[in-house]
Design a protein around this motif. Structure first.
Motif, PDB file in Angstrom:
ATOM      1  N   GLN A   1       0.829  -1.209   0.000  1.00 36.79           N
ATOM      2  CA  GLN A   1       0.000   0.000   0.000  1.00 36.79           C
ATOM      3  C   GLN A   1       0.864   1.259   0.000  1.00 36.79           C
ATOM      4  N   ASN A   2       1.833   1.300   0.896  1.00 31.40           N
ATOM      5  CA  ASN A   2       2.660   2.496   1.036  1.00 31.40           C
ATOM      6  C   ASN A   2       3.479   2.778  -0.218  1.00 31.40           C
ATOM      7  N   HIS A   3       3.893   1.724  -0.898  1.00 36.58           N
ATOM      8  CA  HIS A   3       4.641   1.902  -2.145  1.00 36.58           C
ATOM      9  C   HIS A   3       3.817   2.676  -3.173  1.00 36.58           C
ATOM     10  N   HIS A   4       2.514   2.410  -3.190  1.00 38.86           N
ATOM     11  CA  HIS A   4       1.651   3.023  -4.193  1.00 38.86           C
ATOM     12  C   HIS A   4       0.962   4.297  -3.712  1.00 38.86           C
ATOM     13  N   TYR A   5       0.637   4.362  -2.434  1.00 40.76           N
ATOM     14  CA  TYR A   5      -0.283   5.419  -1.993  1.00 40.76           C
ATOM     15  C   TYR A   5       0.240   6.311  -0.869  1.00 40.76           C
ATOM     16  N   SER A   6       1.509   6.217  -0.534  1.00 42.31           N
ATOM     17  CA  SER A   6       2.024   7.003   0.593  1.00 42.31           C
ATOM     18  C   SER A   6       1.902   8.506   0.346  1.00 42.31           C
TER      19      SER A   6
ATOM     20  N   LEU B   1       4.735 -12.160 -10.981  1.00 38.71           N
ATOM     21  CA  LEU B   1       4.039 -11.507 -12.090  1.00 38.71           C
ATOM     22  C   LEU B   1       2.892 -12.370 -12.600  1.00 38.71           C
ATOM     23  N   GLU B   2       3.131 -13.657 -12.810  1.00 35.70           N
ATOM     24  CA  GLU B   2       2.078 -14.551 -13.293  1.00 35.70           C
ATOM     25  C   GLU B   2       0.963 -14.701 -12.263  1.00 35.70           C
ATOM     26  N   SER B   3       1.324 -14.678 -10.983  1.00 35.90           N
ATOM     27  CA  SER B   3       0.311 -14.762  -9.934  1.00 35.90           C
ATOM     28  C   SER B   3      -0.576 -13.519  -9.933  1.00 35.90           C
ATOM     29  N   GLU B   4       0.024 -12.359 -10.178  1.00 33.51           N
ATOM     30  CA  GLU B   4      -0.773 -11.139 -10.344  1.00 33.51           C
ATOM     31  C   GLU B   4      -1.789 -11.326 -11.461  1.00 33.51           C
ATOM     32  N   ARG B   5      -1.333 -11.862 -12.564  1.00 32.97           N
ATOM     33  CA  ARG B   5      -2.210 -12.033 -13.723  1.00 32.97           C
ATOM     34  C   ARG B   5      -3.337 -13.024 -13.429  1.00 32.97           C
TER      35      ARG B   5
ATOM     36  N   ASP C   1      -0.031  -5.827 -13.883  1.00 32.25           N
ATOM     37  CA  ASP C   1       1.375  -6.238 -13.902  1.00 32.25           C
ATOM     38  C   ASP C   1       2.232  -5.250 -13.114  1.00 32.25           C
ATOM     39  N   GLY C   2       3.044  -5.781 -12.220  1.00 34.95           N
ATOM     40  CA  GLY C   2       3.984  -4.950 -11.480  1.00 34.95           C
ATOM     41  C   GLY C   2       3.442  -4.355 -10.202  1.00 34.95           C
ATOM     42  N   TYR C   3       2.139  -4.439  -9.982  1.00 36.58           N
ATOM     43  CA  TYR C   3       1.535  -3.813  -8.793  1.00 36.58           C
ATOM     44  C   TYR C   3       2.142  -4.396  -7.511  1.00 36.58           C
ATOM     45  N   VAL C   4       2.399  -5.694  -7.524  1.00 39.72           N
ATOM     46  CA  VAL C   4       3.065  -6.343  -6.390  1.00 39.72           C
ATOM     47  C   VAL C   4       4.493  -6.717  -6.755  1.00 39.72           C
ATOM     48  N   SER C   5       4.679  -7.258  -7.939  1.00 36.24           N
ATOM     49  CA  SER C   5       5.988  -7.799  -8.318  1.00 36.24           C
ATOM     50  C   SER C   5       7.086  -6.741  -8.353  1.00 36.24           C
TER      51      SER C   5
ATOM     52  N   THR D   1       8.175 -14.759  -1.223  1.00 40.08           N
ATOM     53  CA  THR D   1       7.214 -15.521  -0.419  1.00 40.08           C
ATOM     54  C   THR D   1       6.111 -14.626   0.110  1.00 40.08           C
ATOM     55  N   ASN D   2       6.462 -13.477   0.628  1.00 39.97           N
ATOM     56  CA  ASN D   2       5.464 -12.571   1.203  1.00 39.97           C
ATOM     57  C   ASN D   2       4.638 -11.875   0.129  1.00 39.97           C
ATOM     58  N   LYS D   3       5.212 -11.659  -1.034  1.00 39.79           N
ATOM     59  CA  LYS D   3       4.435 -11.114  -2.145  1.00 39.79           C
ATOM     60  C   LYS D   3       3.363 -12.108  -2.575  1.00 39.79           C
ATOM     61  N   LEU D   4       3.756 -13.380  -2.679  1.00 41.84           N
ATOM     62  CA  LEU D   4       2.800 -14.408  -3.097  1.00 41.84           C
ATOM     63  C   LEU D   4       1.707 -14.606  -2.053  1.00 41.84           C
ATOM     64  N   LYS D   5       2.057 -14.506  -0.767  1.00 48.69           N
ATOM     65  CA  LYS D   5       1.046 -14.602   0.280  1.00 48.69           C
ATOM     66  C   LYS D   5       0.039 -13.462   0.157  1.00 48.69           C
TER      67      LYS D   5
END
Length: 330
Positions: free
Chosen positions: A50-55, A285-289, A295-299, A307-311
């Motif tokens: 969240q902070n990466h995108h909306y801080s 990236l594929e998990s996002e899709r 694309d890239g929102y988490v990756s 591991t924590n991104k996938l969780k």
């Protein structure tokens, strides 16, 4: 707020158990203007995303722990509440503690109800409050009916819809949605396959299995994948992917042995390599899709482990399903 005003004037949103803010992504994709977005979340990895995108977004307001939110404080603000309370004790995949709404985590549903009830009861006269709740379709009929009855105490016009995300995404994800948004229903199917979103390699299913907080292993995960229908794998060779299941399971141990991979380290391998000589796991990236997250929102977020991104992705909502439901607000 009348429906005709929503698209023009914008809305204030409260997202409980907000995770990585997929409700915000869905509203934006639906073309609904957000004036203020109140987010309740405590997971440090989700908060980092969240902070990466909306801080720098002053209209994105983090409220912290759902148990500490006073709905009366928000009574003049909120037009829409979105939430997916923890499914931990509701899901059929939990073999340890399936106490349903009495479970340690899933009982947090009642905190969401408390907040919504107070917003509704103390809101200005004639102010309309919409809500959307998501949870697992594998919960017991008893828990499903309790949720419906509890929400009906606040909103007599509650509607329950069962949707599989596979209708609009490359992955299965069967969920129940409770809402009072008018005219909601099953989304129009989209023709998108698991194979369409992989960067390299081949899959043997039209749609991926539901994403969980963790996947199968790179040693013997192929057996759990096929025998229990859990996790997702991508094969190196199309010829192998196209073989019958029993032949795959017969040949794989020899391929693993030849590769020399023993599962203790993945150093020296990228997300798109096949260290066991046969298959790999979906990348971030594929998990996002698979969840229709951009694309890239988490990756692309730094300083968070894979591991924590996938969780975080595994706990998210399917953006395109939520978009289709929220579009009816327009």
């Amino acid at each position: 707020m009348e429906q005709s005003q929503i698209n023009q004037d914008g809305i204030n949103v409260l997202s409980l158990f907000d995770g990585i803010s997929c409700a915000k992504l869905a509203l934006e994709k639906a073309g609904i203007k957000i004036n203020k977005y109140y987010s309740s979340e405590i997971c440090p990895h989700a908060l980092a995303i969240q902070n990466h995108h909306y801080s720098d977004d002053t209209n994105f307001i983090q409220l912290g722990d759902v148990c500490k939110i006073d709905g009366i404080d928000l009574r003049n603000e909120i037009d829409l509440v979105v939430f997916g309370s923890p499914c931990t004790n509701l899901s059929s995949i939990n073999p340890v503690d399936r106490r349903g709404l009495e479970g340690t985590e899933s009982k947090l549903f009642y905190e969401a109800k408390r907040i919504i009830r107070d917003i509704y009861l103390f809101a200005p006269i004639n102010k309309k409050l919409y809500f959307l709740m998501e949870n697992v379709a594998s919960m017991t009929a008893k828990d499903r009916d309790i949720i419906t009855n509890e929400l009906s105490e606040i909103f007599p016009d509650v509607k329950l819809v069962k949707i599989n995300s596979a209708d609009v995404s490359p992955a299965n994800r069967r969920r129940l949605y409770w809402t009072n948004i008018p005219n909601v229903g099953i989304p129009e199917p989209k023709q998108i396959r698991f194979q369409d979103i992989v960067v390299n390699g081949y899959v043997d299913k039209e749609k991926a299995n539901v994403l969980l907080g963790s996947n199968v292993t790179l040693t013997n995960g192929i057996f759990r994948y096929h025998r229990m229908n859990i996790g997702n794998i991508i094969y190196k060779e199309k010829q192998f992917a196209d073989q019958p299941t029993e032949k795959k399971l017969l040949e794989y141990p020899f391929i693993l042995h030849k590769s020399g991979y023993i599962g203790k380290s993945r150093s020296g391998f990228t997300e798109y390599d096949f260290p066991n000589g046969c298959y790999r796991l979906p990348s971030v990236l594929e998990s996002e899709r698979l969840m229709t997250i951009p694309d890239g929102y988490v990756s692309d977020v730094p300083n968070i482990s894979k591991t924590n991104k996938l969780k975080a992705i595994g706990l998210a909502m399917t953006v395109d399903v939520i978009t289709g439901l929220l579009e009816n607000l327009k």
